[in-house]
Structure formats: structure tokens, C-alpha cells
Design a protein around this motif. Structure first.
Motif, PDB file in Angstrom:
ATOM      1  N   TRP A   1       0.833  -1.199   0.000  1.00  5.74           N
ATOM      2  CA  TRP A   1       0.000   0.000   0.000  1.00  5.74           C
ATOM      3  C   TRP A   1       0.878   1.263   0.000  1.00  5.74           C
ATOM      4  CZ3 TRP A   1      -1.052   4.421   2.733  1.00  5.74           C
ATOM      5  CH2 TRP A   1      -2.249   5.077   2.412  1.00  5.74           C
ATOM      6  N   SER A   2       0.500   2.259  -0.827  1.00 10.77           N
ATOM      7  CA  SER A   2       1.288   3.500  -0.850  1.00 10.77           C
ATOM      8  C   SER A   2       0.437   4.734  -0.566  1.00 10.77           C
ATOM      9  CB  SER A   2       1.994   3.665  -2.200  1.00 10.77           C
ATOM     10  OG  SER A   2       1.050   3.652  -3.262  1.00 10.77           O
ATOM     11  N   ALA A   3      -0.774   4.817  -1.155  1.00  8.88           N
ATOM     12  CA  ALA A   3      -1.597   6.020  -0.958  1.00  8.88           C
ATOM     13  C   ALA A   3      -3.047   5.716  -1.307  1.00  8.88           C
ATOM     14  CB  ALA A   3      -1.076   7.161  -1.831  1.00  8.88           C
ATOM     15  N   PRO A   4      -3.978   6.459  -0.725  1.00 11.40           N
ATOM     16  CA  PRO A   4      -5.385   6.259  -1.086  1.00 11.40           C
ATOM     17  C   PRO A   4      -5.697   6.944  -2.413  1.00 11.40           C
ATOM     18  CG  PRO A   4      -5.210   8.039   0.508  1.00 11.40           C
ATOM     19  CD  PRO A   4      -3.814   7.521   0.301  1.00 11.40           C
ATOM     20  N   ASP A   5      -6.801   6.547  -3.020  1.00  6.21           N
ATOM     21  CA  ASP A   5      -7.248   7.201  -4.257  1.00  6.21           C
ATOM     22  C   ASP A   5      -8.672   7.725  -4.013  1.00  6.21           C
ATOM     23  OD1 ASP A   5      -7.952   8.012  -6.791  1.00  6.21           O
ATOM     24  OD2 ASP A   5      -6.874   6.373  -7.781  1.00  6.21           O
ATOM     25  N   ILE A   6      -8.733   8.928  -3.486  1.00  2.25           N
ATOM     26  CA  ILE A   6     -10.017   9.503  -3.090  1.00  2.25           C
ATOM     27  C   ILE A   6     -10.903   9.752  -4.314  1.00  2.25           C
ATOM     28  CG2 ILE A   6     -11.120  11.518  -2.030  1.00  2.25           C
ATOM     29  CD1 ILE A   6      -9.829   9.846   0.049  1.00  2.25           C
ATOM     30  N   ASP A   7     -10.307  10.209  -5.403  1.00  2.00           N
ATOM     31  CA  ASP A   7     -11.109  10.494  -6.602  1.00  2.00           C
ATOM     32  C   ASP A   7     -11.796   9.227  -7.104  1.00  2.00           C
ATOM     33  OD1 ASP A   7     -10.418  13.121  -6.499  1.00  2.00           O
ATOM     34  OD2 ASP A   7      -8.688  12.910  -7.836  1.00  2.00           O
ATOM     35  N   LYS A   8     -11.037   8.136  -7.130  1.00  3.03           N
ATOM     36  CA  LYS A   8     -11.606   6.862  -7.565  1.00  3.03           C
ATOM     37  C   LYS A   8     -12.726   6.422  -6.619  1.00  3.03           C
ATOM     38  CE  LYS A   8     -10.233   2.595  -9.644  1.00  3.03           C
ATOM     39  NZ  LYS A   8      -9.157   2.048 -10.457  1.00  3.03           N
ATOM     40  N   ALA A   9     -12.492   6.636  -5.331  1.00  2.00           N
ATOM     41  CA  ALA A   9     -13.510   6.257  -4.340  1.00  2.00           C
ATOM     42  C   ALA A   9     -14.790   7.061  -4.546  1.00  2.00           C
ATOM     43  CB  ALA A   9     -12.964   6.482  -2.932  1.00  2.00           C
ATOM     44  N   LYS A  10     -14.635   8.362  -4.758  1.00  3.03           N
ATOM     45  CA  LYS A  10     -15.816   9.212  -4.980  1.00  3.03           C
ATOM     46  C   LYS A  10     -16.566   8.765  -6.230  1.00  3.03           C
ATOM     47  CE  LYS A  10     -14.145  13.468  -2.797  1.00  3.03           C
ATOM     48  NZ  LYS A  10     -13.557  14.804  -3.024  1.00  3.03           N
ATOM     49  N   SER A  11     -15.790   8.450  -7.256  1.00  3.94           N
ATOM     50  CA  SER A  11     -16.387   8.010  -8.511  1.00  3.94           C
ATOM     51  C   SER A  11     -17.175   6.708  -8.314  1.00  3.94           C
ATOM     52  CB  SER A  11     -15.275   7.832  -9.551  1.00  3.94           C
ATOM     53  OG  SER A  11     -15.754   7.146 -10.661  1.00  3.94           O
ATOM     54  N   LEU A  12     -16.598   5.770  -7.559  1.00  6.56           N
ATOM     55  CA  LEU A  12     -17.275   4.486  -7.316  1.00  6.56           C
ATOM     56  C   LEU A  12     -18.554   4.682  -6.499  1.00  6.56           C
ATOM     57  CD1 LEU A  12     -14.207   2.173  -6.610  1.00  6.56           C
ATOM     58  CD2 LEU A  12     -15.935   1.815  -8.391  1.00  6.56           C
ATOM     59  N   VAL A  13     -18.498   5.605  -5.540  1.00  5.64           N
ATOM     60  CA  VAL A  13     -19.699   5.879  -4.734  1.00  5.64           C
ATOM     61  C   VAL A  13     -20.810   6.407  -5.636  1.00  5.64           C
ATOM     62  CG1 VAL A  13     -20.664   7.345  -2.909  1.00  5.64           C
ATOM     63  CG2 VAL A  13     -18.441   6.266  -2.579  1.00  5.64           C
ATOM     64  N   GLN A  14     -20.456   7.297  -6.537  1.00  4.69           N
ATOM     65  CA  GLN A  14     -21.464   7.849  -7.461  1.00  4.69           C
ATOM     66  C   GLN A  14     -22.011   6.751  -8.373  1.00  4.69           C
ATOM     67  OE1 GLN A  14     -22.814  10.818  -7.311  1.00  4.69           O
ATOM     68  NE2 GLN A  14     -21.480  11.402  -5.618  1.00  4.69           N
ATOM     69  N   GLN A  15     -21.086   5.951  -8.931  1.00  7.22           N
ATOM     70  CA  GLN A  15     -21.517   4.881  -9.845  1.00  7.22           C
ATOM     71  C   GLN A  15     -22.408   3.854  -9.140  1.00  7.22           C
ATOM     72  OE1 GLN A  15     -18.325   2.980 -12.165  1.00  7.22           O
ATOM     73  NE2 GLN A  15     -17.127   4.835 -11.858  1.00  7.22           N
ATOM     74  N   SER A  16     -22.138   3.628  -7.856  1.00 10.04           N
ATOM     75  CA  SER A  16     -22.903   2.609  -7.127  1.00 10.04           C
ATOM     76  C   SER A  16     -24.324   3.078  -6.820  1.00 10.04           C
ATOM     77  CB  SER A  16     -22.189   2.255  -5.818  1.00 10.04           C
ATOM     78  OG  SER A  16     -22.236   3.349  -4.915  1.00 10.04           O
ATOM     79  N   GLY A  17     -24.539   4.389  -6.934  1.00 11.35           N
ATOM     80  CA  GLY A  17     -25.867   4.920  -6.622  1.00 11.35           C
ATOM     81  C   GLY A  17     -26.157   4.962  -5.138  1.00 11.35           C
ATOM     82  N   THR A  18     -25.115   4.870  -4.318  1.00 13.61           N
ATOM     83  CA  THR A  18     -25.326   4.848  -2.865  1.00 13.61           C
ATOM     84  C   THR A  18     -24.977   6.183  -2.210  1.00 13.61           C
ATOM     85  OG1 THR A  18     -23.092   4.008  -2.486  1.00 13.61           O
ATOM     86  CG2 THR A  18     -24.846   2.372  -2.699  1.00 13.61           C
ATOM     87  N   ALA A  19     -24.574   7.161  -3.024  1.00 12.84           N
ATOM     88  CA  ALA A  19     -24.176   8.461  -2.455  1.00 12.84           C
ATOM     89  C   ALA A  19     -25.329   9.057  -1.649  1.00 12.84           C
ATOM     90  CB  ALA A  19     -23.770   9.416  -3.566  1.00 12.84           C
ATOM     91  N   GLY A  20     -24.984   9.664  -0.543  1.00 16.75           N
ATOM     92  CA  GLY A  20     -25.985  10.322   0.291  1.00 16.75           C
ATOM     93  C   GLY A  20     -26.626   9.417   1.325  1.00 16.75           C
ATOM     94  N   GLN A  21     -26.339   8.119   1.237  1.00  8.86           N
ATOM     95  CA  GLN A  21     -26.950   7.212   2.215  1.00  8.86           C
ATOM     96  C   GLN A  21     -26.262   7.350   3.578  1.00  8.86           C
ATOM     97  OE1 GLN A  21     -27.518   3.136   1.050  1.00  8.86           O
ATOM     98  NE2 GLN A  21     -28.157   3.670  -1.009  1.00  8.86           N
ATOM     99  N   GLU A  22     -27.010   7.033   4.644  1.00 10.47           N
ATOM    100  CA  GLU A  22     -26.450   7.123   5.987  1.00 10.47           C
ATOM    101  C   GLU A  22     -25.683   5.840   6.300  1.00 10.47           C
ATOM    102  OE1 GLU A  22     -28.652   9.214   9.057  1.00 10.47           O
ATOM    103  OE2 GLU A  22     -28.321   7.499  10.385  1.00 10.47           O
ATOM    104  N   VAL A  23     -24.488   6.010   6.848  1.00 10.36           N
ATOM    105  CA  VAL A  23     -23.655   4.867   7.234  1.00 10.36           C
ATOM    106  C   VAL A  23     -23.278   5.012   8.706  1.00 10.36           C
ATOM    107  CG1 VAL A  23     -21.482   3.645   6.852  1.00 10.36           C
ATOM    108  CG2 VAL A  23     -22.704   4.630   4.911  1.00 10.36           C
ATOM    109  N   GLY A  24     -23.613   4.016   9.489  1.00 10.24           N
ATOM    110  CA  GLY A  24     -23.227   4.004  10.899  1.00 10.24           C
ATOM    111  C   GLY A  24     -21.886   3.314  11.059  1.00 10.24           C
TER     112      GLY A  24
END
Lengths: 334, 340
Positions: free
Chosen positions: B154-177
Motif C-alpha cells: 500500500w502507498s496512498a489512497p485514491d479519493i477520486d476513484k472512491a468518490k467516482s465508485l460511490v457515485q456509480q454505485s448509486g449509494t451516495a448520500g446514504q447514511e452509514v453508521g
């Protein structure tokens, strides 16, 4: 100024005139206003001066100190190289003035945002508490009989449970599932959870003196005369009873605000008040607890602000009591 | 053997007069005549007691703000050893939003393991993790599916990719405990995760629970835990202790406080591979370990968990303690310590 002059200007105006002549009350008001205005300007400080987000972790971030770029959280480079230490106070308002917490967040910005929440909770809880207490105290004291017995026993039971124990129990229940009662829906992390808890647990503290005052008022001639001429209960309460107990409530407001703030800080310190990422002075002290050896400023700074605000509100409350409470005025010779 | 025990005060162990050393390698005779455990002190007080020579060892990990002090002023009394353990996030694959593969992968891409290593105590106390099997453990293979720019570690996170995947998954905005224990390190990690999940598009709520109940709470599906921070330390040195125990279908018992497959992950293909590896162990451990390495990779492709870090352990002993010995299985060998 003679007593005749005071009466001629009206009781509230006369009280205000006396209040502004009280140096301690003025000092308390000034300190409170400085803190209040500073806290209200939190977004301005965070966005325009410190250029930081007080609620976002910045563990791997960097900042500038004396022209050099340094990590916000520094890994130890001495000895065995154990531990990570947040940056301490730089005294530079643009770069971590009071240092950082263990999340790499600007302590100064969080202090101001935390102050907003602490003051908001303290003031709102006090207003709700005083309104509830005024209603219960006036109704119980004026109508007496079984209604008074029921309300008074309810207050006795509520007051017999230690305040903090009751508040912690309510917090634990409400923070796990929120509150859903009729039209009222509160999510678990809402600021209204500590507000309502604090407002409810202190109702007996305010309501019982009001009830006693109303019972004394009810036997006074002007109330008896109003009853004698057939005035309705609503009119007597509105025109004669409430205006006479209002000064007591006004005296309670700053004192109760200080008490509510202290309670909120204690609950938040115990993790059952304001929930992350929101901040209050109590949560910041809690954050600083794990940094006492290396960065004591994180815990000390909110502690000082709580003390200053509490002292300021108590000075203001004492000033109000001296001006609005005739008994105190006679005893004090003012 | 125990000569006295008071759950509020302490435990006293004394030498068993009937013990005979039958094998020095298996069970050596101990040096101390008496071992006294004192309960009830704060960790801060316990560290100070060891510094002052009033105690010889601290059971709990030293608090974060004392690490630099003991690592510099008392360096010769500090013993740091790697553990075969993993700290990881469980993503509940049976309820939203993590019943979506892309949402789970987004978390794996987003988490900054270096940040969590910092919160644990720094790079000399933990290493970033990409795999469920700890480095050096049987079956471990260096690979990292979720690191920026690729690579075996592991070297670094990829926040842009993560944001993109969240959008593609259609789960953005959901509440996570996020359910964590309420101790200092876990709560700090929880706050970081809350900030991170908010950044990539979720409404994150942190739920710190007492360490006394959190581990069973997160296992019970009735509590509908979406994301939890937990850890696993080896019971025995075999890959099956991590992968089969933590992520097989047999370890998932809905509605039970004892359902150690916290993610609720049950993949028939991977389960079949685990059975194959268990069978292989009876004939060839090397072949079995190679199989476990492949299974580790197959699991990470499905992303039911987010390996965060592999911790080390600190033993802080007093100046008069000698003959410190460490076992990966039993940790510090208290019976082999001697005091002057």
C-alpha cells in the motif's frame, strides 16, 4: 436618583438603569458578548483567516511554521521513534494558532465552533427550561389543590434523581436511537437531544421557587380583588401573576445558562452530549484528555473559556438579581 | 498457580510446588516466585508506576501521549515486537450501502492507511495493511488491489476513484453508521473514518460503544451494523485462523452474538476453495498456504473487509526486569522474566 424617580420611569426601565450602573454586571456582560461574538465569527475565522475545515480530519496534512512546511502530526524521530505528536500552538492565526488535535484539526477553529454549540445549547435549553418551569410553577401555585399536588410530586420525583445521573441515562437512551414521539423526530446525533435533556432535568430547579412565589402572590390583595370582581383565571394569570414572577425568571436566565453550559460540557466530556464531528467545549476537553502530556493547550483552552463564560454569566445574573429582586435590594441597601 | 484473586484489586500467582520441568522448550521452569497483578489503575498511572520502579510491567498499551516519552527517556525498557494480527473494517454485505460491490471497493480505495498508522502510534508501531493475512504469516502473499498507482504494497489512497465508485454505485448520500469501541485509539480512528466517508459522499454517523459490548454487538445481524472497526489476533499460526474463521459461510450465523463473520460474507466459490485448502493442509502445507494466498486475493476482490494495519506490541518493563523473551504465540513470557 430617588425612589420616586425610579417608580416614575417604570420598574423595568429603572432596573435597566441600575443594571448599567453595576460595574460587575457590565464587566460580565462585556466578557460574555466578546465570547459570543467571537464564537459567532467562527466560520469567518475558519474560512478567511485559518483556511481550514474544523470538522474534517487532516492527519496526513501539512502547515507552515516560520516559513517552513511541517507535518500537522509529527512522527517522533528521537529514541525508538514511537508516537505521533500534533503540532502545538504557533500563535499565528493563519496556521494552527492554538495547535492541532489528534485528527489534525485546528484547535482555535474548533474552539470557536464548539463555543457556538455550547452557547446555543446553553441558551436554548435555558429558555425551554424557564418556559416549562414558568408554566408548571404558575399553574401549580395558582390553582393549588390536586393539580398542585400532582405537579409538585412530579417535580419532587424529578429533582430527587441526581441531575447528572438522570441526564446521562436520558442521553444514553436518546443517543442510541434518537427520539420519535408524535410529531417530534430527533436523529441520534442532533443537538436538540442534549438541549431537551438539559431543559427537562433543570425544570424543578426553576419551577419550585416560581410556584412558591405564586402561592404567596395569590393571597395578596390585588389578586383577591381581581378574583372578587369576577376576572377570569386567564386574565389574572396574564395581567397579575405572570408579570410579577417574570423578574424571578429573568434573574434565572443567565444563571441557568451558565449551569446548562456546564452540564452540556460535562455530558459532552463523557461522550453523551454533542456527537462528533460536531464540537462543543466539552468534546474538545475530551479530545485533549489524550494529549495532556504533549499538548495540554487542547484541554486547557476550552476549560478557560467555560470558566470565563460561567463567571461572566454569574456576574450578570447577580447584577440582575440585585436590580430585579426587591428583597435582595433591601438587604443590599442598593 | 493462583493463590488469591479479587476482581477489583488483583491476582497473585505463586510457583506450583508440584511442577516438574519435563521439557525446557515446551514449558520451562519459571524464574519469579510470585507474580502480582494489580487491577484498577489508569494506564497513565500504570506507566508512571513502571517509570518510577513501583511496578514492573504494564498490561495495557501505553497511551498515545506517553509513547514519545517512553521511547526516548526509557528506550532501554521498551520492547517492540510485530504481531500476527490485523485491524480491519467489516462492511456488511447484506444491507445497504455495502451490499453493493462498488460501494465496498470505494471504502478500500479511500482509506488512508498511513493516517490510521499515525493514530495507532506511528510507523514503528504498525504497518499499513492490504491483506487479511499478516506479513510473514503462513500463506501471506504481498499484493495490494487498492492502492493509488498500483503495487504490491500500500502507498496512498485514491479519493477520486472512491468518490467516482460511490457515485456509480448509486449509494451516495446514504447514511452509514460506524461502530467502534470508545477507547482513545479506536474512537480517533472512528472520527477519521466518519470524516472520510462524509468526504466521499455518505452521511456518516459515529457510534462509539464500550469495549465490553462492541465485539458482540457488531456480530449480531439484528443490530444492522453497516461498518465496524475491529481486529483479529492469531489463535494459532495457520491461514485458516484468519480466512476460514473470519470469512467462511460457516462462520456467519444471523441473529447471533457469536457470528464472527461480521461482514456476513458468504461466497460459495470462495468457500469451496477454503475447503480445498483445508484438505490440502493434510498432505502439503506449502500447497495449502499457496492456496490460502490465492483465497486472500479472491476475498479482497469482493471487498467485504478493509484491512487497515498490522500492529506491533509494546512491552514497557521496569529497569530491574531482565531476560525479556517474546513468543509470537504467547507474547511476553512473564514466567521467564527475572527481577534484580
Amino acid at each position: 436618583m430617588s425612589l420616586r424617580d425610579e417608580v416614575s420611569t417604570g420598574p423595568w426601565r429603572a432596573a435597566f438603569g441600575q443594571l448599567v450602573r453595576s460595574r460587575t454586571a457590565l464587566a460580565g456582560t462585556a466578557i460574555f458578548l466578546v465570547i459570543l461574538i467571537g464564537c459567532l465569527l467562527a466560520p469567518v475565522y475558519a474560512s478567511r483567516i485559518a483556511h481550514t475545515n474544523a470538522f474534517r480530519s487532516n492527519i496526513s496534512g501539512t502547515t507552515v511554521v516560520d516559513g517552513a512546511t511541517v507535518p500537522v502530526l509529527a512522527h517522533s524521530s528521537t529514541g525508538l521513534g514511537l508516537g505521533v505528536t500534533p503540532i502545538g500552538p504557533t500563535w499565528d492565526p493563519e496556521h494552527y494558532f492554538l495547535g492541532s488535535d489528534n485528527q489534525g484539526r485546528d484547535v482555535m477553529a474548533r474552539l470557536l465552533y464548539g463555543g457556538r454549540n455550547s452557547l446555543y445549547i446553553g441558551l436554548t435549553a435555558t429558555l425551554i427550561c424557564c418556559l416549562l418551569a414558568l408554566f408548571i410553577g404558575v399553574v401549580a401555585g395558582y390553582f393549588g389543590g390536586p393539580l398542585d399536588a400532582v405537579l409538585s410530586r412530579f417535580l419532587d420525583v424529578l429533582w430527587s434523581v441526581p441531575v447528572y445521573l438522570l441526564a446521562i441515562c436520558l442521553s444514553v437512551v436518546l443517543l442510541s436511537g434518537g427520539l420519535s414521539a408524535g410529531p417530534i423526530h430527533l436523529r441520534a446525533g442532533s443537538l436538540w437531544v442534549p438541549i431537551l435533556i438539559i431543559a427537562v432535568v433543570y425544570v424543578p430547579y426553576v419551577a419550585r421557587p416560581i410556584r412558591g412565589q405564586v402561592i404567596a402572590l395569590r393571597s395578596r390583595e390585588f389578586i383577591q380583588a381581581a378574583i372578587g370582581v369576577g376576572a377570569s383565571d386567564w386574565r389574572i394569570l396574564r395581567r397579575d401573576v405572570v408579570p410579577n414572577v417574570l423578574p424571578t425568571v429573568v434573574v434565572f436566565v443567565p444563571l441557568m445558562t451558565a449551569l446548562s453550559m456546564l452540564t452540556e460540557s460535562a455530558l459532552s466530556f463523557l461522550s453523551v452530549g454533542v456527537q462528533p464531528p460536531d464540537a462543543s467545549w466539552g468534546t474538545i476537553i475530551n479530545d485533549g484528555l489524550g494529549l495532556l502530556y504533549t499538548r495540554p493547550a487542547v484541554a486547557i483552552a476550552p476549560g478557560l473559556l467555560i470558566a470565563a463564560t460561567t463567571i461572566a454569566l454569574n456576574l450578570l445574573g447577580d447584577g440582575l438579581r440585585e436590580t430585579l429582586d426587591p428583597g435582595a435590594r433591601l438587604q443590599g441597601g442598593a | 498457580m493462583a493463590s488469591s484473586y479479587d476482581p477489583n484489586r488483583g491476582l497473585t500467582l505463586v510457583r506450583n510446588p508440584h511442577f516438574v520441568e519435563w521439557s525446557r522448550d515446551a514449558q520451562p521452569q519459571t524464574y519469579p516466585d510470585v507474580i502480582e497483578y494489580q487491577f484498577g489503575q489508569t494506564v497513565e498511572a500504570a506507566v508512571t508506576a513502571v517509570e518510577n520502579g513501583q511496578a514492573d510491567w504494564v498490561f495495557d498499551p501505553p497511551p498515545a501521549d506517553r509513547l514519545n516519552e517512553i521511547g526516548t527517556k526509557y528506550a532501554d525498557q521498551v520492547h517492540v515486537n510485530p504481531l500476527t494480527a490485523v485491524w480491519y473494517l467489516t462492511l456488511n454485505v447484506n444491507i445497504a450501502p455495502f451490499n453493493n460491490l462498488m460501494a465496498r471497493q470505494a471504502i478500500n480505495w479511500a482509506v488512508d492507511r498511513n493516517a490510521l498508522v499515525s493514530l495507532y502510534g506511528g510507523t514503528n508501531l504498525a504497518a499499513p495493511g492490504c491483506t487479511m493475512l499478516p506479513p510473514g504469516f503462513p500463506g501471506h502473499v504481498d499484493f495490494c488491489d487498492y492502492t493509488k498507482g498500483g503495487g504490491a504494497t500500500w502507498s496512498a489512497p485514491d479519493i477520486d476513484k472512491a468518490k467516482s465508485l460511490v457515485q456509480q454505485s448509486g449509494t451516495a448520500g446514504q447514511e452509514v453508521g460506524i461502530v467502534v469501541t470508545d477507547d482513545e485509539v479506536n474512537k480517533a480512528m472512528g472520527e477519521y473514518l466518519q470524516s472520510l466517508l462524509t468526504e466521499i459522499g455518505y452521511k456518516a454517523v459515529l457510534k462509539p460503544l464500550s469495549g465490553n459490548i462492541q465485539f458482540t454487538y457488531i456480530q449480531n445481524t439484528n443490530n444492522k451494523v453497516q461498518l465496524a472497526l475491529t481486529s483479529w489476533y492469531q489463535d494459532y499460526p495457520a491461514a485458516s485462523d484468519f480466512l476460514n474463521v473470519l470469512l467462511s459461510c460457516a462462520s456467519f450465523t444471523p441473529g447471533s452474538d457469536s457470528s464472527i463473520n461480521i461482514s456476513g460474507f458468504c461466497d460459495k466459490d470462495i468457500d469451496a476453495q477454503m475447503q480445498e485448502a483445508l484438505t490440502l493442509e493434510q498432505s502439503s502445507m506449502d500447497a495449502a498456504n499457496r492456496k490460502w494466498g490465492q483465497i486472500d486475493q479472491a476475498i479482497m476482490a469482493k471487498s467485504p473487509v478493509v484491512p487497515l494495519l498490522h500492529p506491533k506490541i509494546i512491552d514497557f518493563t521496569s529497569k530491574r526486569v531482565g531476560n525479556y523473551k517474546f513468543s509470537k504465540q504467547f507474547y511476553m513470557l512473564v514466567g521467564q522474566l527475572w527481577v534484580q
